[in-house]
Scaffold this active site. Structure first.
Site, mmCIF file in Angstrom:
data_model
loop_
_atom_site.group_PDB
_atom_site.id
_atom_site.type_symbol
_atom_site.label_atom_id
_atom_site.label_comp_id
_atom_site.label_asym_id
_atom_site.label_seq_id
_atom_site.Cartn_x
_atom_site.Cartn_y
_atom_site.Cartn_z
ATOM 1 N N GLU A 137 0.816 -1.220 0.000
ATOM 2 C CA GLU A 137 0.000 0.000 0.000
ATOM 3 C C GLU A 137 0.849 1.268 0.000
ATOM 4 O O GLU A 137 0.513 2.256 -0.653
ATOM 5 C CB GLU A 137 -0.947 0.011 1.202
ATOM 6 C CG GLU A 137 -2.024 -1.077 1.173
ATOM 7 C CD GLU A 137 -1.502 -2.451 1.567
ATOM 8 O OE1 GLU A 137 -0.378 -2.567 2.095
ATOM 9 O OE2 GLU A 137 -2.236 -3.443 1.336
ATOM 10 N N HIS A 195 -14.506 -1.226 2.360
ATOM 11 C CA HIS A 195 -14.555 -2.113 3.527
ATOM 12 C C HIS A 195 -14.283 -1.348 4.826
ATOM 13 O O HIS A 195 -13.623 -1.850 5.737
ATOM 14 C CB HIS A 195 -13.578 -3.279 3.373
ATOM 15 C CG HIS A 195 -13.941 -4.186 2.222
ATOM 16 N ND1 HIS A 195 -14.015 -3.748 0.932
ATOM 17 C CD2 HIS A 195 -14.250 -5.508 2.186
ATOM 18 C CE1 HIS A 195 -14.360 -4.758 0.136
ATOM 19 N NE2 HIS A 195 -14.513 -5.834 0.870
#
Lengths: 313, 283
Positions: A56, A107
């Protein structure tokens, strides 16, 4: 748009439409493209989609680099990873240089469910709000998520778009128009202002219905842009109702509730109650079970409003 | 694509530019009262070679779409970059007097919003190569011929993100991305090999799918030829430049104490004298 699709799914649809209309839209993902729905964009525009793999921090840096070349970059992953694994990268490489990167965080919140606390992002609004210049958007349903994605692309600068996993019921009217920084009064009322964002807007609307039988008329505000917050809509409502309940699928620390409190305490001090996850971690479970356990249902909102209003109704 | 700017062709001229940059670094940091002389001095020849021999940049047109990009990932070496940008003509030399002062465009670490020629704001280590990957991908999508050069510190390579970026660069076959590591072997807490060993360093880059070249980072005769292979590479290129921290000032060389300490007035004078002597030797 059909009923009950997840906000992340609407994001995926919006990306494809953006891709068709704007060759400058580029999308990144970190090995979650099927879950974040960026896979649709990847299939249509493979030359403008880059998978960073399970990395990420690097994805955020890549997004920054692409943004300096004039691209509108959407970087997607789960909220917990976007904000917690790549926070310094978002701060240093995106926000400080004011680059045109949209961090689409799916999410989010406790309704991610069964994966448990490690995957339940309940501090992301708080974290992103604290970064200078970051716009924070929490769409209430798929209609709003679609429009917010388009609006984020048109807005120059860093945006945090918070999306959820579970399908959300439609709460916004057909003719709704999303605008960054503009809250929407979904239901007018006179006794209490309920300010909600994301999945909690639906719960707030349900609570308003239930409150009628208690003789309480609740005004519902969908505060989809948590930052910059729409002070005007909030204050207009509070000056009428005299009290506020906030509702968010996020920790009560640092999120929508605190943003509302900041405005209220400065401009129109009045009683406020915050609904959200208390200072604790989540656990595995079905979304509906978790909403119940952590006090995030319409019944919880009703109870808080009744306590707040006490004998005054 | 525009012509390569062969600004300077002879090594003696490059050496004299490098000495001017070194003197600026000492003056700037001394005036500011804080900053990082060690890691600024170690990368002077690398920056000089890049700006005066390698980068396709137009001093009159910093915003050219097809310009080569340079990223100073080791952002604390900002004084070296500022001094180079001033020599190159991107920023006025007067700015150098304002390093780290309130209201100055020359922040403690590079800020792209304030200084022409800074391609990305850096400072928090380990992030520059990722940004370089993004820029190199950008060039590929736009079908432009620019190259992206990223200067990293060796200590910085202890950040996992550097290797995430290295992995992505070879995955995407970015033959327009060049990493140069200023391998001065010292970091704040001491020798890199004692703090957190990097060796075998060249092999690590190779294992991540990069082409590698090892050079003496103070020798233009080694640095410049390393860049000349760029048009012929099919993968990203890592140039490991062996350098000396604090290079050019005897009492700063290989001395970890000068990582992040400003020279006092007398120390700065002594350093400048030494550098001046080297200038005389060149002529």
């Amino acid at each position: 748009m059909q009923n009950r699709i997840a906000t992340r799914q609407a994001y995926g649809l919006a990306l494809v439409d953006l891709g068709k209309n704007n060759p400058n839209v580029v999308v990144l993902d970190a090995d979650l493209s099927k879950s974040t729905y960026t896979v649709k964009f990847a299939k249509e525009f493979p030359e403008r989609f880059f998978n960073a793999g399970v990395a990420e921090a690097n994805m955020i840096g890549m997004a920054a680099g692409l943004a300096t070349c004039g691209f509108i970059v959407f970087a997607s992953t789960f909220a917990i990873f976007a904000t917690q694994r790549a926070l310094n990268q978002i701060f240093q490489s995106i926000a400080y240089p004011e680059l045109n990167v949209k961090i689409a965080a799916s999410h989010a919140g406790i309704t991610v469910g069964e994966d448990g606390a490690s995957h339940q992002s309940i501090d992301d609004i708080s974290i992103m709000k604290a970064i200078p210049g970051m716009t924070v958007i929490v769409p209430a349903d798929s209609t709003e998520a679609y429009q917010a994605t388009i609006a984020a692309a048109r807005h120059f600068g860093p945006v945090y778009l918070r999306l959820s996993r579970a399908p959300t019921p439609q709460v916004l009217p057909e003719d709704y128009t999303f605008k960054i920084g503009k809250a929407c009064v979904l239901r007018e009322g006179s006794d209490v202002t309920i300010v909600a964002c994301g999945t909690m807007v639906y719960e707030a609307m349900a609570a308003a219905e239930k409150l009628l039988s208690h003789g309480i008329s609740a005004e519902i505000i969908n505060m989809s842009t948590v930052k910059p917050i729409d002070r005007e809509t909030l204050l207009n409502s509070v000056m009428k109702t005299g009290c506020v309940v906030t509702a968010e699928e996020h920790s009560v620390i640092g999120g929508l509730g605190d943003a509302v409190c900041a405005v209220i305490s400065e401009e129109y001090p009045c009683p406020v109650r915050k609904i959200g996850v208390k200072d604790q971690f989540g656990q595995s479970g079905k979304p509906e079970e978790l909403l119940k356990v952590y006090g995030l249902t319409s019944d919880d909102i009703v109870q808080i409003v009744l306590n707040l209003k006490g004998g005054r109704v | 694509m525009f012509e390569t700017f062969e600004l300077v062709s002879n090594y003696t001229e490059l050496q004299s530019i490098a000495l001017r940059i070194r003197k600026s670094i000492i003056k700037m940091i001394s005036q500011a009262g804080s900053g990082h002389p060690g890691g600024s001095l170690s990368c002077v020849e690398i920056l000089t070679a890049l700006y005066f021999k390698v980068l396709r940049l137009n001093p009159d047109y910093p915003e050219d779409m097809d310009r080569d990009r340079f990223i100073l990932s080791k952002g604390h070496a900002a004084p070296a970059l500022y001094a180079t940008l001033a020599e190159f003509g991107f920023i006025p030399k007067e700015w150098l007097n304002s390093l780290r002062k309130f209201g100055s465009p020359l922040q403690g670490h590079p800020d792209m919003k304030k200084v022409p020629g800074i391609e990305i704001s850096t400072g928090s280590l380990g992030q520059g190569l990722s940004v370089g990957v993004g820029m190199a991908l950008g060039a590929k999508i736009q079908k432009l011929g620019y190259r992206v050069f990223v200067l990293l510190g060796d200590g910085e390579c202890q950040e996992g993100q550097v290797w995430e970026a290295a992995m992505a660069a070879s995955h995407y076959k970015l033959n327009n991305l060049i990493a140069i590591v200023d391998r001065n072997r010292l970091q704040i807490d001491g020798n890199t090999e004692d703090v957190m060993s990097l060796e075998p360093f060249v092999e690590k880059w190779k294992a991540f799918g990069w082409m590698t070249v090892e050079v003496n980072g103070h020798d233009f005769g080694e640095i410049i030829p390393a860049f000349q292979i760029i048009p012929y590479i099919s993968k990203p290129l890592a140039i490991i430049a062996n350098t000396v921290k604090g290079k050019g000032v005897s009492f700063m060389e290989n001395n970890v104490d000068w990582h992040g300490k400003a020279p006092k007035h007398e120390e700065a004078e002594k350093a400048l004298e030494e550098l001046e002597e080297k200038v005389c030797e060149l002529v």
